[in-house]
Design an enzyme around this catalytic site. Sequence first.
Site, PDB file in Angstrom:
ATOM      1  N   GLY A  39       0.920  -1.174  -0.044  1.00 11.72           N
ATOM      2  CA  GLY A  39      -0.079  -0.200   0.135  1.00 11.72           C
ATOM      3  C   GLY A  39       0.968   1.251   0.141  1.00 11.72           C
ATOM      4  O   GLY A  39       2.105   1.189  -0.369  1.00 11.72           O
ATOM      5  N   ASN A  40       0.263   2.372   0.584  1.00 12.14           N
ATOM      6  CA  ASN A  40       0.991   3.690   0.516  1.00 12.14           C
ATOM      7  C   ASN A  40       0.396   4.377   1.545  1.00 12.14           C
ATOM      8  O   ASN A  40      -0.598   4.019   2.214  1.00 12.14           O
ATOM      9  CB  ASN A  40       1.118   4.323  -0.924  1.00 12.14           C
ATOM     10  CG  ASN A  40      -0.357   4.593  -1.518  1.00 12.14           C
ATOM     11  OD1 ASN A  40      -0.982   5.534  -0.852  1.00 12.14           O
ATOM     12  ND2 ASN A  40      -0.612   4.059  -2.527  1.00 12.14           N
TER      13      ASN A  40
END
Length: 401
Positions: free
Chosen positions: A209-210
């Site tokens: 993810g980020n």
Amino acid sequence: MLHNRRILLGITGSIAAYKSALLARELQRRGAHVRVVMTRAATEFITPLTLATLTGHRVYSDFTENKDQGLWTNHVDLGLWADVFLIAPATAQTLSSMIAGAGDNFLLAVHLSSRCPVVVAPAMDLDMYQHPATQENLAMLKSREVSVIEPESGPLASGLDGKGRMAEPEAIADWLESWFAERAPLHGHHVLVTAGPTHEPIDAVRFIGNRSSGKMGYALAEAFATAGAAVHLITGPTQLTAPANVHEIVEVQTAQEMFNETMARFEKIDIAVAAAAVADARPVDAADHKLHKDQLPGAISLEATPDILAAMGAQKTPTQFIVGFALETDDGLRSAQSKLERKKADLIILNTTADAGAGFGTDTNKITILEKSGKTHNFELKSKAEVAKDIVETVLNTLQS
Ligand code: CTP
């Protein structure tokens, strides 16, 4: 539609003034900011203290605040503050003074100096209402673009029965909702916003993810809804509460799901804004169960996720308008320009982590907007809500030109 609207409520001397307290409450319940102006006659029917307590703000009824100290109340400021000046109840006397352009009480002075639209909700006895003088006054006010919320029929304070009762607070609030909706620049338009990060599964519990919080996309969804659009928010996982007044919120996890949900709607969309920080790659083989420590691979093979903005750019018709974001770690103008061209966007919003307070997770952002024509617009560091308003305004201006 009343969320964050600034409504200046004018109350004049009618028995219906008691309903103004309920009206102020109803408008606030729907998210509006309310300030109150009362005539002296209105204060005979309901006290300023009641309205001040309900709205949490002082009530204005005099030109001077403190005669001994020479303090005066600025009627011009109130008219400039408001999105609409709603006079409810409006007596026959006030309607005729408005026609005459009188300014001999504070409320009338506000009327003369206000730049915002004016709406009146008349309240009077049936014969006063039907009198040709009142009817002509109302017709003349309408010709001056004052809107009239028709009174209702029913028992009147005089004991008579007929048309003249001020519309009920709920009906006035409903009327204002439709009035704002019809005047909103994006009324009847569908806007799609992608927001937040995407999570690309490695196994049943781990993902790539980020750090995107989704705040910019959610602020945009709300700003487009305030501009009257039916907003479709396609959001990755966030901790945020749903933005106000959006038409639909579709929660997704992965880039593929975001792509599918976006493209399923794209045909009917007028404006699309890709604010999501979509993961660029996903594991080729995600395990459908939790991998134990000793089962974890030494390396994870990745494949590209679909590019949602580029897909919209490839499919868009001449009447559709698409906006992308470019988050860069340096000044990034060239990279943003190349994204604009590559993804066939109409605008690109550049933000760079090199600017303090800009980018992921913050409540503020500092943007530069790039147009297809090569024109750029630089903005100061602002709250994401303010940045969203700037973006909506730039989209509207670009569409108009
Ligand atoms: N975008 C998208 N789908 C993707 C990747 C990006 O819709 N799979 C959109 C983003 O929402 C943003 C724009 O494309 O509006 C640019 O995203 P960014 O990550 O900056 O660009 P990339 O194309 O991923 O380029 P790079 O990572 O090489 O900078």
